[in-house]
Motif scaffolding. Sequence first.
Motif, short mmCIF file in Angstrom:
data_model
loop_
_atom_site.label_atom_id
_atom_site.label_comp_id
_atom_site.label_asym_id
_atom_site.label_seq_id
_atom_site.Cartn_x
_atom_site.Cartn_y
_atom_site.Cartn_z
N PHE A 1 0.89 7.65 8.28
CA PHE A 1 1.63 6.70 9.04
C PHE A 1 0.94 5.82 9.94
O PHE A 1 1.40 4.62 10.17
N LEU A 2 -0.17 6.23 10.41
CA LEU A 2 -1.05 5.20 11.23
C LEU A 2 -1.27 4.24 10.64
O LEU A 2 -1.19 3.09 10.92
N ALA A 3 -1.95 4.50 9.49
CA ALA A 3 -2.48 3.27 8.51
C ALA A 3 -1.23 2.30 7.99
O ALA A 3 -1.47 1.14 7.89
N ALA A 4 -0.07 2.94 7.82
CA ALA A 4 0.97 2.03 7.47
C ALA A 4 1.28 1.34 8.63
O ALA A 4 1.66 0.01 8.47
N ARG A 5 1.43 1.60 9.72
CA ARG A 5 1.65 0.98 11.06
C ARG A 5 0.82 0.00 11.32
O ARG A 5 1.01 -1.33 11.71
N LEU A 6 -0.63 0.48 11.09
CA LEU A 6 -1.71 -0.71 11.36
C LEU A 6 -1.65 -1.75 10.43
O LEU A 6 -1.68 -2.90 10.82
N THR A 7 -1.31 -1.37 9.26
CA THR A 7 -1.06 -2.62 8.21
C THR A 7 0.18 -3.45 8.69
O THR A 7 -0.01 -4.77 8.49
N TYR A 8 1.25 -3.06 9.00
CA TYR A 8 2.33 -3.78 9.46
C TYR A 8 1.89 -4.53 10.53
O TYR A 8 2.31 -5.76 10.81
N ARG A 9 1.41 -4.05 11.57
CA ARG A 9 0.82 -4.79 12.76
C ARG A 9 -0.35 -6.07 12.48
O ARG A 9 0.32 -7.17 12.95
N LEU A 10 -0.86 -5.67 11.36
CA LEU A 10 -1.94 -6.66 10.96
C LEU A 10 -1.12 -7.60 10.25
O LEU A 10 -1.58 -9.04 10.37
N ARG B 1 -8.47 7.33 -3.27
CA ARG B 1 -7.84 6.81 -4.60
C ARG B 1 -6.17 7.19 -4.11
O ARG B 1 -5.21 6.35 -4.76
N TRP B 2 -5.97 7.98 -3.44
CA TRP B 2 -4.48 8.43 -2.85
C TRP B 2 -4.17 7.58 -1.72
O TRP B 2 -3.08 7.58 -1.33
N GLY B 3 -5.16 6.83 -1.10
CA GLY B 3 -4.73 6.05 -0.08
C GLY B 3 -3.48 5.11 -0.08
O GLY B 3 -2.42 5.06 0.86
N PRO B 4 -3.56 4.11 -0.98
CA PRO B 4 -2.58 3.45 -1.00
C PRO B 4 -1.17 3.76 -1.35
O PRO B 4 -0.33 3.38 -0.64
N GLN B 5 -0.96 4.81 -2.32
CA GLN B 5 0.30 5.41 -2.28
C GLN B 5 0.84 6.26 -1.24
O GLN B 5 2.01 5.99 -0.73
N ALA B 6 -0.15 6.85 -0.33
CA ALA B 6 0.13 7.41 1.02
C ALA B 6 0.77 6.48 1.94
O ALA B 6 1.86 6.55 2.64
N ILE B 7 0.15 5.27 2.15
CA ILE B 7 0.64 4.13 3.04
C ILE B 7 1.92 3.81 2.62
O ILE B 7 2.79 3.34 3.18
N LEU B 8 2.22 3.45 1.15
CA LEU B 8 3.49 2.89 0.94
C LEU B 8 4.47 3.73 1.17
O LEU B 8 5.60 3.60 1.64
N VAL B 9 4.33 5.13 0.86
CA VAL B 9 5.52 6.28 1.21
C VAL B 9 5.75 6.35 2.52
O VAL B 9 6.85 6.35 3.10
N ALA B 10 4.51 6.26 3.50
CA ALA B 10 4.56 6.11 4.98
C ALA B 10 5.41 4.98 5.37
O ALA B 10 6.49 5.40 6.37
N SER B 11 5.08 3.74 4.97
CA SER B 11 5.69 2.69 5.38
C SER B 11 7.25 2.88 5.04
O SER B 11 8.08 2.11 5.75
N GLN B 12 7.87 3.37 4.07
CA GLN B 12 9.11 3.52 3.67
C GLN B 12 9.71 4.64 4.73
O GLN B 12 11.19 4.47 4.66
N ASN B 13 9.33 5.22 5.68
CA ASN B 13 9.86 5.83 6.59
C ASN B 13 9.55 5.32 8.06
O ASN B 13 9.59 6.09 8.95
N MET B 14 9.00 4.01 8.11
CA MET B 14 8.60 3.34 9.22
C MET B 14 9.63 2.57 9.89
O MET B 14 10.18 1.65 9.03
N GLU B 15 10.01 2.53 11.23
CA GLU B 15 10.99 1.46 11.53
C GLU B 15 10.33 0.03 11.46
O GLU B 15 8.98 -0.17 11.76
N LEU B 16 10.96 -0.78 10.86
CA LEU B 16 10.41 -2.09 10.64
C LEU B 16 10.75 -3.25 11.84
O LEU B 16 10.37 -4.44 11.64
#
Length: 300
Positions: A277-286, A47-62
Amino acid sequence: MNAYPWPTGLPHNFGGLEGEFAELAKARAALLPVPYDFSTSYQGGTRWGPQAILVASQNMELWDDELGATYRAGIHTLPEIEPTALGPEAMARRVETAMGWILDQKKLPVLLGGEHSLTAGCVKAAHARVPKLSVLQFDAHADMRDEYLDSRYSHACVMRRVRELCPAASVGIRSLSEEEAEHLEDHPVPMWSVRQLRALKGEFRPVLEALTDEVFVTFDVDALDPSIMPATGTPEPGGLDWYEAVDLLKAVAGRARIVGFDVVELAPIAGQVASDFLAARLTYRLIGLALASIPVVARP
């Protein structure tokens, strides 16, 4: 434009995007957080996965090192779906409604889970609009039980339900029950363990040929090795590495149109953000691969 007379932080959306890059009307992709954790059977926390991905993505180079500035296509983050206590079948219906709405808006639907049972709703919505849909499953587990803990819509049954709708190919599989093994012996499906996928030596043609020209990708993060993805409820040794996963995704995007995807089963570990962070990067790559999917050439 900032409406306040002081500097503010990034918006709480995917990538911390602002202005035109986050507006629904202009975005090509719409991201749906679904914080759901009902039928997980070992370690909870998805249940905490989406929140963690969003937070990590905000610290990810775009800037993506292979695809460039994907964010310029626009990524809108929708309000999360409220969970229901009626069980995973009812939750799948909520997801189906939401994903159908996104598809009807002509956006790329991206679901951030949450447990894997949510995929049933995603695929049902996509299949209603894309009749020749197929599904590519990344997973450590077959998820092919007919019923688990009195539910046919448990996370452990999701690919059985998906395959009742449309063809699917599975990669990374290295854990299944005796019931599943017997069922798959009698009803074979395209499925590759990590060893079998590696034996292809990067020639992914057998996997690609098991898919149609329009593909929904469901990515359970436990497909990856726990050395790089420990934050999941049922980690299995011997998983895929980053490049194996993204190279296959790139091959799929070069052959077919990715019509939507989900990233599920992230169960964040406090103080260990590498998985998030990996999940955020994976989402962005996909997102980038899906938006860049080449037009499908008619097969002979």
